[in-house]
Design a protein around this motif. Structure first.
Motif, PDB file in Angstrom:
ATOM      1  N   ALA A   1       0.841  -1.198   0.000  1.00  0.00           N
ATOM      2  CA  ALA A   1       0.000   0.000   0.000  1.00  0.00           C
ATOM      3  C   ALA A   1       0.878   1.249   0.000  1.00  0.00           C
TER       4      ALA A   1
ATOM      5  N   THR B   1       0.411   5.860  -0.196  1.00  0.00           N
ATOM      6  CA  THR B   1      -0.495   6.995  -0.189  1.00  0.00           C
ATOM      7  C   THR B   1      -0.007   8.026  -1.187  1.00  0.00           C
TER       8      THR B   1
ATOM      9  N   ARG C   1      -5.230   9.581  -1.572  1.00  0.00           N
ATOM     10  CA  ARG C   1      -5.757   8.289  -2.014  1.00  0.00           C
ATOM     11  C   ARG C   1      -4.783   7.195  -1.593  1.00  0.00           C
ATOM     12  N   THR C   2      -5.336   6.109  -1.082  1.00  0.00           N
ATOM     13  CA  THR C   2      -4.531   4.960  -0.690  1.00  0.00           C
ATOM     14  C   THR C   2      -4.561   3.937  -1.816  1.00  0.00           C
TER      15      THR C   2
ATOM     16  N   SER D   1      -9.950   3.170  -1.306  1.00  0.00           N
ATOM     17  CA  SER D   1      -8.753   2.492  -1.795  1.00  0.00           C
ATOM     18  C   SER D   1      -8.770   2.477  -3.306  1.00  0.00           C
TER      19      SER D   1
END
Length: 83
Positions: free
Chosen positions: A29, A31, A41-42, A77
């Motif tokens: 993940a 950012t 936004r991730t 996500s």
């Protein structure tokens, strides 16, 4: 509608200039901030292993255009489709 890992990606893909705010972590993940709007936004999925590898090398503050779409069923996500 694009395919990702055999499943459909929800519509709404867009290309945005983003800045890396948090580099990719051990879970894949990262950012990003949309430069024009300031929205965070991730990113949690990637269209291909090659694209993920390229983004693993991106450092905080790096700006780049990314084609992203909302990840189905994952809140705020996002999936990177291409850059």
């Amino acid at each position: 509608m694009a395919q990702l890992g055999g499943g459909p990606v929800v519509g709404g893909a867009e290309t945005r200039l983003v800045r890396i705010e948090r580099e990719m972590n051990d879970h894949g993940a990262m950012t990003v901030r949309v430069v024009q709007t300031g929205e965070l936004r991730t990113v949690v999925e990637y269209e291909s292993p090659r694209l993920r590898e390229r983004l693993e090398d991106a450092r905080n503050g790096t700006e780049m255009p990314l084609r992203i779409a909302p990840a189905p069923g994952r809140g705020n996500s996002w999936v990177v489709l291409r850059s």
